[in-house]
Design a protein around this motif. Sequence first.
Motif, short mmCIF file in Angstrom:
data_model
loop_
_atom_site.label_atom_id
_atom_site.label_comp_id
_atom_site.label_asym_id
_atom_site.label_seq_id
_atom_site.Cartn_x
_atom_site.Cartn_y
_atom_site.Cartn_z
N SER B 74 -22.74 -37.67 -12.54
CA SER B 74 -23.07 -36.72 -13.59
C SER B 74 -24.58 -36.52 -13.60
CB SER B 74 -22.57 -37.20 -14.95
OG SER B 74 -22.69 -36.14 -15.89
N ALA B 75 -25.10 -36.01 -12.48
CA ALA B 75 -26.56 -35.85 -12.35
C ALA B 75 -26.91 -34.46 -11.86
CB ALA B 75 -27.10 -36.91 -11.39
N GLY B 76 -26.03 -33.50 -12.14
CA GLY B 76 -26.32 -32.12 -11.72
C GLY B 76 -25.64 -31.77 -10.41
N GLY B 77 -25.36 -30.48 -10.25
CA GLY B 77 -24.60 -30.01 -9.10
C GLY B 77 -25.26 -30.28 -7.77
N SER B 78 -26.58 -30.16 -7.70
CA SER B 78 -27.24 -30.31 -6.39
C SER B 78 -27.17 -31.76 -5.92
CB SER B 78 -28.68 -29.81 -6.46
OG SER B 78 -29.37 -30.50 -7.47
N VAL B 79 -27.30 -32.70 -6.86
CA VAL B 79 -27.18 -34.12 -6.50
C VAL B 79 -25.77 -34.40 -5.98
CG1 VAL B 79 -27.20 -36.48 -7.41
CG2 VAL B 79 -28.93 -34.83 -8.17
N ALA B 92 -16.17 -44.61 -0.73
CA ALA B 92 -16.00 -44.54 -2.18
C ALA B 92 -15.11 -43.35 -2.55
CB ALA B 92 -17.36 -44.37 -2.86
N ILE B 93 -14.44 -43.46 -3.69
CA ILE B 93 -13.83 -42.29 -4.31
C ILE B 93 -14.82 -41.78 -5.36
CG2 ILE B 93 -11.97 -41.48 -5.81
CD1 ILE B 93 -10.07 -43.22 -4.45
N VAL B 94 -15.05 -40.47 -5.33
CA VAL B 94 -16.02 -39.87 -6.24
C VAL B 94 -15.29 -39.11 -7.35
CG1 VAL B 94 -17.77 -38.05 -6.47
CG2 VAL B 94 -17.86 -39.65 -4.52
N VAL B 95 -15.66 -39.38 -8.61
CA VAL B 95 -15.24 -38.53 -9.72
C VAL B 95 -16.49 -37.78 -10.16
CG1 VAL B 95 -14.22 -38.42 -12.03
CG2 VAL B 95 -13.46 -40.19 -10.40
N ASP B 96 -16.48 -36.46 -9.95
CA ASP B 96 -17.69 -35.67 -10.12
C ASP B 96 -17.62 -34.81 -11.38
OD1 ASP B 96 -20.15 -34.48 -9.57
OD2 ASP B 96 -19.15 -32.76 -8.64
N ASN B 97 -18.59 -35.00 -12.27
CA ASN B 97 -18.60 -34.27 -13.54
C ASN B 97 -19.43 -32.99 -13.50
OD1 ASN B 97 -17.95 -33.98 -16.34
ND2 ASN B 97 -20.02 -34.67 -16.83
N THR B 98 -19.83 -32.52 -12.33
CA THR B 98 -20.58 -31.27 -12.24
C THR B 98 -19.63 -30.16 -11.79
OG1 THR B 98 -21.19 -31.29 -9.90
CG2 THR B 98 -22.50 -32.66 -11.41
N SER B 99 -20.18 -28.93 -11.73
CA SER B 99 -19.34 -27.80 -11.32
C SER B 99 -19.33 -27.63 -9.79
CB SER B 99 -19.83 -26.51 -11.99
OG SER B 99 -21.13 -26.20 -11.56
N ALA B 100 -19.99 -28.56 -9.07
CA ALA B 100 -20.18 -28.39 -7.62
C ALA B 100 -18.89 -28.17 -6.85
CB ALA B 100 -20.93 -29.61 -7.06
N PHE B 101 -17.85 -28.90 -7.17
CA PHE B 101 -16.63 -28.86 -6.33
C PHE B 101 -15.40 -28.37 -7.08
CE2 PHE B 101 -19.25 -32.52 -4.91
CZ PHE B 101 -19.58 -32.07 -3.63
N ARG B 102 -15.56 -27.98 -8.35
CA ARG B 102 -14.38 -27.73 -9.19
C ARG B 102 -13.44 -26.68 -8.63
NH1 ARG B 102 -17.75 -27.48 -14.71
NH2 ARG B 102 -18.02 -29.72 -15.07
N ILE B 125 -13.07 -36.75 -3.10
CA ILE B 125 -13.75 -36.26 -4.31
C ILE B 125 -12.73 -35.71 -5.29
CG2 ILE B 125 -15.43 -34.61 -5.23
CD1 ILE B 125 -16.81 -34.62 -2.50
N ILE B 126 -12.88 -36.08 -6.56
CA ILE B 126 -12.08 -35.50 -7.64
C ILE B 126 -13.05 -34.85 -8.62
CG2 ILE B 126 -10.60 -36.00 -9.62
CD1 ILE B 126 -10.28 -38.61 -7.24
N ALA B 127 -12.75 -33.63 -9.01
CA ALA B 127 -13.65 -32.94 -9.94
C ALA B 127 -13.17 -33.10 -11.37
CB ALA B 127 -13.74 -31.46 -9.59
N ASN B 128 -14.14 -33.33 -12.25
CA ASN B 128 -13.91 -33.40 -13.70
C ASN B 128 -14.21 -32.00 -14.25
OD1 ASN B 128 -13.63 -35.56 -15.92
ND2 ASN B 128 -15.36 -34.36 -16.65
N PRO B 129 -13.28 -31.39 -15.00
CA PRO B 129 -13.53 -30.01 -15.45
C PRO B 129 -14.67 -29.89 -16.44
CG PRO B 129 -11.19 -30.57 -15.58
CD PRO B 129 -11.94 -31.85 -15.36
#
Lengths: 349, 349
Positions: B74-79, B92-102, B125-129
């Motif tokens: 949760s550090a911004g889309g570019s990160v 690792a499995i990634v749970v991503d809270n940005t809009s990068a991969f949604r 990667i799993i995206a968090n809406p």
Amino acid sequence: MSKLGYRVAVVGATGAVGQQMLKTLERLEFPVASLLPLSSKRSAGKKVLFKGEELTVQEATPDSFENIELALFSAGGSVSKALAPEAVKRGAIVVDNTSAFRMDENIPLVVPEVNEQDLKEHQGIIANPNCSTIQMVVALEPIRKAFGLKRVMVSTYQAVSGAGAEAVDEMYNQSRQILNNEEINPEILPVGGDKKHYQIAYNAVPQIDLFQENGYTFEEMKMINETKKIMHDDSLQVAATCVRLPVETGHSESVYIEVEQDGVSVEEIKNLLQESQGITLQDDPKEQLYPLATDAAGKDDVFVGRIRHDLDNTKGFHMWVVADNLLKGAALNSVQIAFSLEKLGLLGK
Amino acid sequence: MSKLGYRVAVVGATGAVGQQMLKTLERLEFPVASLLPLSSKRSAGKKVLFKGEELTVQEATPDSFENIELALFSAGGSVSKALAPEAVKRGAIVVDNTSAFRMDENIPLVVPEVNEQDLKEHQGIIANPNCSTIQMVVALEPIRKAFGLKRVMVSTYQAVSGAGAEAVDEMYNQSRQILNNEEINPEILPVGGDKKHYQIAYNAVPQIDLFQENGYTFEEMKMINETKKIMHDDSLQVAATCVRLPVETGHSESVYIEVEQDGVSVEEIKNLLQESQGITLQDDPKEQLYPLATDAAGKDDVFVGRIRHDLDNTKGFHMWVVADNLLKGAALNSVQIAFSLEKLGLLGK
């Protein structure tokens, strides 16, 4: 020809809307021969300013309206119910800013930009619509006339000044208390006479006015019923969700509409609104130009922006409508009705 | 059987959502064997607390993810774009809270109450809406499952904490300045990187995130597109108007829906939501009971109330949906995804 001036009474002259009525009569140079400020017994004796003169507020009684030609009421529904017929009996025309007579089928409910001609049917009392209704119908009427209107769905973002000066004080006091880590003690909002009161500072409260049996608030039902009456269309589908915000002045509305006609473009709607009386188009997403409550406060127009096509329904459009709830939403519309009455030769006969 | 614990990294550990992630992992007792707080170079060296222990934040680099099993971003889309694939490469499995991969069709976009099973398709990667999407789909999924869902129209009332801790400071500072009659100088809201900035205190700003070519903001398009993806229904009609308010935490939403099935009652919907996981029904107009942002802040559930029939469309319903945008809207949903991954046997293989 209009006379040199009319004998005008303002009932509720010390309230937030009454004060705006005095200012608006003066600013728009409505021909006033004499101005009589009236109020409840409690506020009688206070002073108000009109055209640089200090006037003493008198208690409103039936006899106050002897010799009055025009009476603007904004002192609550019960005052209007008791005194507006008395004023009419004595020959005054009443413009009433409460909900007392709005849905009475013999009483015109008027927004001059929309249904000025309804004034001709008046029998002494003319009702001024609810603030949140007025700004919406001003924005929608040019679209309805050009393309037909089938459906309206609105979610409101309403300012506390719509609940009176005490509600404004409550909001700012709560803000200050929260910033100072002090306890707050809600006593007025969301509805002065209701059982429970909630924090309005830094919150969004989905209740304006009392709840009805059907789960809607009275404010929501006002928007639904008044819109149909003003637009003379009982088949118009109207839905409303009304929400109070920590904003001092300026109601905002997220409005969805469906027009009757096929193939209408956003550009056509923008051009139409740009040419319409009482509307300022503020719509340029590239420049982040859209209406804001803080900009609209203190201004007469209804501001419209963020007009865009629904992505599923080719006859559907979304927009953002903002206006000063004390001016176009109340005092200004009442004074505009007075001007319309004069123009139509209905005043001081 | 689950292991005793997993090696977890939190990227953006010093941010508003990152902080909530640490607290939520601890509070819900997610089995953590080791916790590695990561951040930008600028925040590296800061301390964060986890289970009473002070941990030093390290700069996130590709090699940070060696031996990490689960990484919450949760550090911004570019990160996320730069480092999430590196984390996956290292197992690792990634749970991503940005809009990068949604909206990437190969990446599951998951709200556990709605589409937990989509996790099985993940490729690392799993995206968090988006926050405003999550609370809405939690409220609507039980209705969709029972009665079908044809149309969703939402107007939002969103809190400033969704724009980060600096936006919260800006709101409170502006409040204080306005109360003290001082000049304000908006620098952050509505959108940090955009050209113009507007007052948020005592205002309602109809812009969240940047405008797109079609006149919608990116936030609005997120709600529209993510809802269809999470519910696996491209034909679902979704419309959104997103508005930022001077509320610290807790997004509110005025939601209109049309169900597929005929004859559905408000009572049926209430009963359904009352039994649904992750939802608290707060709906008793007689007692002025409805969800409020100030009540929802700090709580895990999605709060639903003001459920009522549309007055024109028998398949139409209105409701008011509120949730903590940092918890269910972000950190909590990410941690719930981690729990679901573990339950489905997808973690630490």
